[in-house]
Motif scaffolding. Structure first.
Motif, PDB file in Angstrom:
ATOM      1  N   GLU A  37       0.857  -1.179   0.000  1.00  0.00           N
ATOM      2  CA  GLU A  37       0.000   0.000   0.000  1.00  0.00           C
ATOM      3  C   GLU A  37       0.897   1.233   0.000  1.00  0.00           C
ATOM      4  O   GLU A  37       2.084   1.158   0.346  1.00  0.00           O
ATOM      5  CB  GLU A  37      -0.910   0.020   1.234  1.00  0.00           C
ATOM      6  CG  GLU A  37      -0.159   0.179   2.541  1.00  0.00           C
ATOM      7  CD  GLU A  37      -1.071   0.373   3.750  1.00  0.00           C
ATOM      8  OE1 GLU A  37      -2.269   0.645   3.576  1.00  0.00           O
ATOM      9  OE2 GLU A  37      -0.552   0.252   4.899  1.00  0.00           O
ATOM     10  N   ILE A  38       0.316   2.366  -0.383  1.00  0.00           N
ATOM     11  CA  ILE A  38       1.028   3.635  -0.340  1.00  0.00           C
ATOM     12  C   ILE A  38       0.250   4.581   0.560  1.00  0.00           C
ATOM     13  O   ILE A  38      -0.962   4.767   0.390  1.00  0.00           O
ATOM     14  CB  ILE A  38       1.177   4.253  -1.744  1.00  0.00           C
ATOM     15  CG1 ILE A  38       1.982   3.319  -2.661  1.00  0.00           C
ATOM     16  CG2 ILE A  38       1.845   5.623  -1.664  1.00  0.00           C
ATOM     17  CD1 ILE A  38       2.050   3.781  -4.105  1.00  0.00           C
ATOM     18  N   ILE A  39       0.945   5.155   1.531  1.00  0.00           N
ATOM     19  CA  ILE A  39       0.342   6.133   2.426  1.00  0.00           C
ATOM     20  C   ILE A  39       1.039   7.467   2.203  1.00  0.00           C
ATOM     21  O   ILE A  39       2.252   7.581   2.394  1.00  0.00           O
ATOM     22  CB  ILE A  39       0.493   5.721   3.901  1.00  0.00           C
ATOM     23  CG1 ILE A  39      -0.159   4.361   4.148  1.00  0.00           C
ATOM     24  CG2 ILE A  39      -0.123   6.780   4.824  1.00  0.00           C
ATOM     25  CD1 ILE A  39       0.065   3.821   5.556  1.00  0.00           C
ATOM     26  N   VAL A  40       0.287   8.461   1.757  1.00  0.00           N
ATOM     27  CA  VAL A  40       0.814   9.816   1.623  1.00  0.00           C
ATOM     28  C   VAL A  40       0.347  10.597   2.850  1.00  0.00           C
ATOM     29  O   VAL A  40      -0.851  10.743   3.086  1.00  0.00           O
ATOM     30  CB  VAL A  40       0.325  10.509   0.337  1.00  0.00           C
ATOM     31  CG1 VAL A  40       0.923  11.910   0.232  1.00  0.00           C
ATOM     32  CG2 VAL A  40       0.700   9.672  -0.892  1.00  0.00           C
ATOM     33  N   THR A  41       1.301  11.058   3.645  1.00  0.00           N
ATOM     34  CA  THR A  41       0.972  11.761   4.879  1.00  0.00           C
ATOM     35  C   THR A  41       1.548  13.164   4.826  1.00  0.00           C
ATOM     36  O   THR A  41       2.756  13.352   4.721  1.00  0.00           O
ATOM     37  CB  THR A  41       1.464  10.976   6.116  1.00  0.00           C
ATOM     38  OG1 THR A  41       1.121  11.692   7.304  1.00  0.00           O
ATOM     39  CG2 THR A  41       2.958  10.711   6.078  1.00  0.00           C
ATOM     40  N   ASP A  42       0.662  14.156   4.864  1.00  0.00           N
ATOM     41  CA  ASP A  42       1.084  15.541   4.683  1.00  0.00           C
ATOM     42  C   ASP A  42       1.095  16.286   6.013  1.00  0.00           C
ATOM     43  O   ASP A  42       0.174  16.180   6.822  1.00  0.00           O
ATOM     44  CB  ASP A  42       0.151  16.260   3.711  1.00  0.00           C
ATOM     45  CG  ASP A  42       0.627  17.675   3.443  1.00  0.00           C
ATOM     46  OD1 ASP A  42       1.558  17.826   2.627  1.00  0.00           O
ATOM     47  OD2 ASP A  42       0.105  18.618   4.072  1.00  0.00           O
ATOM     48  N   LEU A  67      -4.595   8.693   2.178  1.00  0.00           N
ATOM     49  CA  LEU A  67      -4.133  10.074   2.230  1.00  0.00           C
ATOM     50  C   LEU A  67      -4.428  10.615   3.619  1.00  0.00           C
ATOM     51  O   LEU A  67      -5.578  10.583   4.075  1.00  0.00           O
ATOM     52  CB  LEU A  67      -4.832  10.930   1.172  1.00  0.00           C
ATOM     53  CG  LEU A  67      -4.702  10.466  -0.285  1.00  0.00           C
ATOM     54  CD1 LEU A  67      -5.470  11.409  -1.207  1.00  0.00           C
ATOM     55  CD2 LEU A  67      -3.248  10.386  -0.703  1.00  0.00           C
ATOM     56  N   ILE A  68      -3.380  11.079   4.305  1.00  0.00           N
ATOM     57  CA  ILE A  68      -3.526  11.585   5.670  1.00  0.00           C
ATOM     58  C   ILE A  68      -3.108  13.047   5.684  1.00  0.00           C
ATOM     59  O   ILE A  68      -2.013  13.392   5.250  1.00  0.00           O
ATOM     60  CB  ILE A  68      -2.653  10.785   6.653  1.00  0.00           C
ATOM     61  CG1 ILE A  68      -3.035   9.301   6.636  1.00  0.00           C
ATOM     62  CG2 ILE A  68      -2.767  11.351   8.072  1.00  0.00           C
ATOM     63  CD1 ILE A  68      -2.101   8.418   7.441  1.00  0.00           C
ATOM     64  N   ASN A  82       2.528   8.938  13.031  1.00  0.00           N
ATOM     65  CA  ASN A  82       1.072   8.799  12.944  1.00  0.00           C
ATOM     66  C   ASN A  82       0.665   7.936  11.751  1.00  0.00           C
ATOM     67  O   ASN A  82      -0.258   7.120  11.847  1.00  0.00           O
ATOM     68  CB  ASN A  82       0.413  10.177  12.848  1.00  0.00           C
ATOM     69  CG  ASN A  82       0.509  10.966  14.142  1.00  0.00           C
ATOM     70  OD1 ASN A  82       0.794  10.409  15.197  1.00  0.00           O
ATOM     71  ND2 ASN A  82       0.288  12.270  14.066  1.00  0.00           N
ATOM     72  N   ALA A  83       1.352   8.111  10.618  1.00  0.00           N
ATOM     73  CA  ALA A  83       1.071   7.282   9.447  1.00  0.00           C
ATOM     74  C   ALA A  83       1.462   5.834   9.704  1.00  0.00           C
ATOM     75  O   ALA A  83       0.761   4.898   9.287  1.00  0.00           O
ATOM     76  CB  ALA A  83       1.816   7.829   8.238  1.00  0.00           C
TER      77      ALA A  83
END
Length: 298
Positions: A37-42, A67-68, A82-83
């Motif tokens: 999976e890919i998690i993009v955390t901004d 997306l976070i 957090n991610a």
């Protein structure tokens, strides 16, 4: 029922450039023969490009993503941590816009290596590059993290690894591959004392807990040098990063007061004269000094 994956790729962003985000994500979605999976955390960017990122995933028929968005800037460490707690992968690979997975088999090779050796933390090699105004350059002079990667060879003792790591052989954060539980545990140890540095500060706690670090001798990342905080030449950033390292090592010493290696490094770092440092080690722990000399001679 929530879906689990072999790997979670965590892309941490803060005021990113869209083209760099897309380049990084493209290198990620092209991974073969592994579930991920890919998690993009901004971290509270003024513009996060989440609409464009979602469109990118849908256009490429990739649906295993999260997306976070942090409403405010909380710092690199908490943003990643957090991610990490929301990740569903057995292992995690952290990256940033502009850094690219080396080839389509990078993740599966890292995963197989970690599985075969029952690894909690490992790393691979990096190709450093710059792309200033579309002038792409390979920076061979910077392919040096750690300076002495041989200290992480399997024939080297854990003590040798610890001395080598604490003697200036930090590992490039973009090349780490970690079991998720280990990452949560050791980043959790530093999340309240570090704001920007999570990789080598947390790895110090892992080594203190006698977790061996393994080196996969193959390229795993194209690393864009000079754009991130760790390679920034900005004096303010350098001071902020130094504060993170100082505070994390202070906590490390307080957490492991009976570890002679950590104790020696803690007091050695308070001495600024190189000759006096050597004299201190010779008088307190000559074996430590001998190993430092061996490492320098590798």
């Amino acid at each position: 029922m929530a879906k689990n994956f072999n790997v979670s790729i965590i892309v941490a962003t803060y005021n990113p450039k869209l083209e760099k985000v897309k380049s990084t994500l493209f290198s990620a979605i092209n991974q073969k023969n592994i579930t991920f999976e890919i998690i993009v955390t901004d971290d509270g960017s003024a513009v996060d490009y989440f609409d464009e990122i979602e469109a990118f995933f849908k256009r490429n028929k990739f649906y295993n993503y999260k997306l976070i968005k942090n409403k405010t800037n909380i710092g690199t460490v908490k943003n990643f941590y957090n991610a990490l707690k929301k990740a569903k992968g057995e292992y995690v690979f952290a990256t940033s816009p502009g850094d690219l997975l080396y080839d389509e088999n990078t993740l599966v090779d890292l995963y197989d290596f970690a599985q075969n050796k029952n690894v909690e933390i490992c790393f691979g090699d990096a190709v450093y590059y710059s792309n200033d105004k579309n002038n792409l350059q390979i920076l061979k002079q910077y392919n040096n993290a750690p300076l002495k990667s041989e200290i992480f060879d399997e024939d080297k003792s854990l003590i040798f690894q610890k001395i080598g790591f604490f003697s200036g052989n930090g590992i490039l954060g973009a090349s780490f591959f970690r079991k998720k539980e280990a990452a949560i545990k050791y980043i959790g140890a530093i999340e309240n004392v570090c704001k920007y540095v999570e990789d080598n500060t947390s790895t110090a706690f892992a080594l203190a807990n006698n977790v061996r670090i393994y080196h996969l001798k193959r390229y795993v990342v194209w690393y864009e040098y000079g754009t991130g905080v760790s390679t920034s030449k900005n004096l303010e950033w350098k001071n902020l990063l130094k504060k993170d390292f100082d505070e994390s090592f202070k906590k490390l010493y307080e957490s492991y007061p009976n570890d002679l290696i950590i104790k020696n490094v803690y007091y050695k770092n308070k001495i600024h004269n190189k000759l006096f440092k050597a004299m201190y080690l010779f008088l307190t722990n000559p074996k430590f000094l001998i190993n430092v000399v061996k490492i320098k001679c590798i």
